[in-house]
Design an enzyme around this catalytic site. Sequence first.
Site, PDB file in Angstrom:
ATOM      1  CB  ILE A 468     -28.338 -22.984 -61.757  1.00 15.09           C
ATOM      2  CG1 ILE A 468     -29.282 -23.955 -62.494  1.00 15.09           C
ATOM      3  CG2 ILE A 468     -29.144 -22.002 -60.923  1.00 15.09           C
ATOM      4  CD1 ILE A 468     -30.119 -24.812 -61.561  1.00 15.09           C
ATOM      5  N   GLY A 469     -26.444 -23.318 -64.713  1.00 14.42           N
ATOM      6  CA  GLY A 469     -25.515 -24.226 -65.375  1.00 14.42           C
ATOM      7  C   GLY A 469     -25.657 -24.139 -66.878  1.00 14.42           C
ATOM      8  CB  SER A 470     -24.226 -23.469 -69.627  1.00 15.33           C
ATOM      9  OG  SER A 470     -22.861 -23.326 -69.295  1.00 15.33           O
ATOM     10  N   GLY A 471     -24.201 -26.283 -70.834  1.00 13.03           N
ATOM     11  CA  GLY A 471     -23.491 -27.375 -71.483  1.00 13.03           C
ATOM     12  C   GLY A 471     -23.669 -27.275 -72.974  1.00 13.03           C
ATOM     13  CB  SER A 472     -22.595 -29.502 -75.750  1.00 11.73           C
ATOM     14  OG  SER A 472     -23.167 -30.699 -75.253  1.00 11.73           O
ATOM     15  CE  LYS A 475     -26.876 -19.379 -72.162  1.00  8.68           C
ATOM     16  NZ  LYS A 475     -27.123 -17.916 -72.256  1.00  8.68           N
ATOM     17  CB  VAL A 476     -29.229 -25.969 -66.227  1.00  9.99           C
ATOM     18  CG1 VAL A 476     -30.163 -26.473 -65.126  1.00  9.99           C
ATOM     19  CG2 VAL A 476     -28.749 -27.130 -67.082  1.00  9.99           C
ATOM     20  CE  LYS A 489     -29.487 -31.628 -70.083  1.00  7.85           C
ATOM     21  NZ  LYS A 489     -29.149 -33.052 -69.814  1.00  7.85           N
ATOM     22  CG  ASP A 587     -21.842 -38.056 -68.294  1.00  5.43           C
ATOM     23  OD1 ASP A 587     -20.618 -38.098 -68.039  1.00  5.43           O
ATOM     24  OD2 ASP A 587     -22.435 -37.000 -68.580  1.00  5.43           O
TER      25      ASP A 587
END
Length: 834
Positions: A468-472, A475-476, A489, A587
């Site tokens: 359902i998501g990702s970042g540096s 993944k989520v 996460k 943030d």
Amino acid sequence: MGNYKSRPTQTCSDEWKKKVSESYAIIIERLEDDLQIKENEFQELRHIFGSDEAFSEVSLNYRTERGLSLLHLCCACGGNKSHIRALMLKGLRPSRLTRNGFPALHLAVYKDSLELITSLLHSGADVQQAGYGGLTALHIAAIAGHPEAVEVLLQHGANVNVQDAVFFTPLHIAAYYGHEQVTSVLLKFGADVNVSGEVGDRPLHLASAKGFFNIVKLLVEGNKADVNAQDNEDHVPLHFCSRFGHHNIVSYLLQSDLEVQPHVINIYGDTPLHLACYNGNFEVAKEIVHVTGTESLTKENIFSETAFHSACTYGKNIDLVKFLLDQNAVNINHRGRDGHTGLHSACYHGHIRLVQFLLDNGADMNLVACDPSRSSGEKDEQTCLMWAYEKGHDAIVTLLKHYKRPQDELPCNEYSQPGGDGSYVSVPSPLGKIKSMTKEKADVLLLRAELPSRFHLQLSEIEFHEIIGSGSFGKVYKGRCRNKIVAIKRYRANTYCSKSDVDMFCREVSILCQLNHPCVVQFVGACLDDPSQFAIVTQYISGGSLFSLLHEQKRILDLQSKLIIAVDVAKGMEYLHSLTQPIIHRDLNSHNILLYEDGHAVVADFGESRFLQSLDEDNMTKQPGNLRWMAPEVFTQCTRYTIKADVFSYALCLWELLTGEIPFAHLKPAAAAADMAYHHIRPPIGYSIPKPISSLLMRGWNACPEGRPEFSEVVRKLEECLCNVELMSPASSNSSGSLSPSSSSDCLLSRGGPGRSHVAALRSRFELEYALNARSYTGWPQSVGTHTNPGLSLEEMNRGAQYSAVDKYGYVSDPMSPMHLHSRRNSGSFEDGN
């Protein structure tokens, strides 16, 4: 000339005094050991010394396991002078030592038994007898701090200047331990104040180093002590009190009538000012400069360091550095004999806040230093960057690169070394990588120990579903854990990134496990067993992020729904800031505001968050979070930011929520942050934003952090707006587009109660809300051309508006916002990466 990089932090006399201190500690331990009698022996001895009959029958050869004779035991177990006299008349020798090396007189002195001391001396005990470590009874009395015992011993012929194995007299010991009364007695009996110890140290050196002001005065009064006496390393007393920060002693010694030489140097070339600066003693340094002038400011020691260099080597007192730079004799780019500057010193020791301060105040990072150990034909010129790289201070390397050229000119992990051979250095450096790995392992072990057991999860307990998501970080996933739908996460190992994922993971878990509030995402647990399995599990928030709702799904919310979200986020932030250990989010943006299906919101993603007390150097050196929502003081890194940085980010989120637009959508994130920080530009406030909220916005993004409101005030004002939403809505003239008064009064009820807005229900009102907003501005022909009916489709509304309601990026905007006029003239990017 010495090599700066090999400068010792301890002198030879420091090492010697450490050994002396340890030896005296051992002596005290041995004395205590001799006086510790076993319980069964102690009861027997109390009986012997308490009964004349029992005492008369005891054997003179009686000794304990530790070698204590009856004479020793008489001093340790409550004997009296008659027992002493009787035992010595029977031939028991007072000179006999215990296995720890002490005669009976030493034990009596240590216990401060004046009756037994006098009796032993009258019965023939040798007052000059030395025991373990060459200590006489007078030394023992000085160590224990017994002035009456000292006086009795001196009255019975003790040598006041007797020296022990390390050549310390009783006066040395009294000055070292701070026994003021003992010092007075010794001086009264003629103790020599200028006698030298093993390394040339006088009692005045010791008292000055330890900070015993009254003893210093006793030694100096009447010009008894030589205030300029030097030890074997040429230290004078002023060196020691300057080094250890004893401001009162420095002020006393600098009195004109004492004729202290304030600019004298030791064998390392250090003046007292050097030592004050090496140890960050601001008040002492200021006193020396104000009283004695600037002569010491220009002197270099054998390591090519002036006092300014010394302050940069210490690096933890920027006020001291500022003070020195204010002196006319100090140049920020002054180079020592080997060419190194204060910036080199700060870089070498990893003082990143000071490095930034020096760069901001004109320090030249391109000046080079040479290795003095090499011959003249083998020049090894190095800039401050190479010094930082050599010691593994990768954050400083990155900072210097940032100051050298724009961030996007070179790859993020390379830097061309000016003044060198043009080769590149990569980050992390070898030493920096080792430091990072060691710290990470320690952090993980500490986290495992401190995290409550209910939060410890195994990866086998987690069922992974869709991404359902990702970042540096990784993944989520949506998934299931312990019969709950959760968000997972999942961190991935990243050995090429200077910003440690392990560090971020540990910080986030340590913060999440302490949070418990309905407006903050709920922590379920974490997998800590192995870095390859690191995962943070939180509750799953089904409505997605505010960013997705506004800019991807392009939903238009009514004012009440917007205010409910705004109040929830403000409550969550108020909770974070009001904890016993306040947390700064760092943030806060629409990506990290998650929505329930009932329209309520929670604050999420604490990867960049910090406990306020732990910001220290990290506070000055990082630009955490998304640049587009970043407070000016964080972006410019010009000051130590506080929780008010979150208030600025919140104000931008509130504006975004009310207008449906990304802040400065026509600019890249860095450009948006720069405009806000350096040009004081803020997003335009259109007429559609109610006046009470527009006032709150302007205060929230005030350039001065102190001018921003607390979140408690934000919550109170927004709740007032929420209860009066009918009076503020631009569409209030048309009841079909607003909620009933009863539902607006329900806005402060607990989550899940009746009268709640539902995100799914709001989607059916999307076109109607837009039509109502458009109709309310029909009197403004500059903004809206053709009138739009409530029943028109999205495409028809686009064709009917003079300025597109849905632009080429798919964003719905407030038709009255001045951003329209600006965005039509500027083509920009909606990229929101850092």
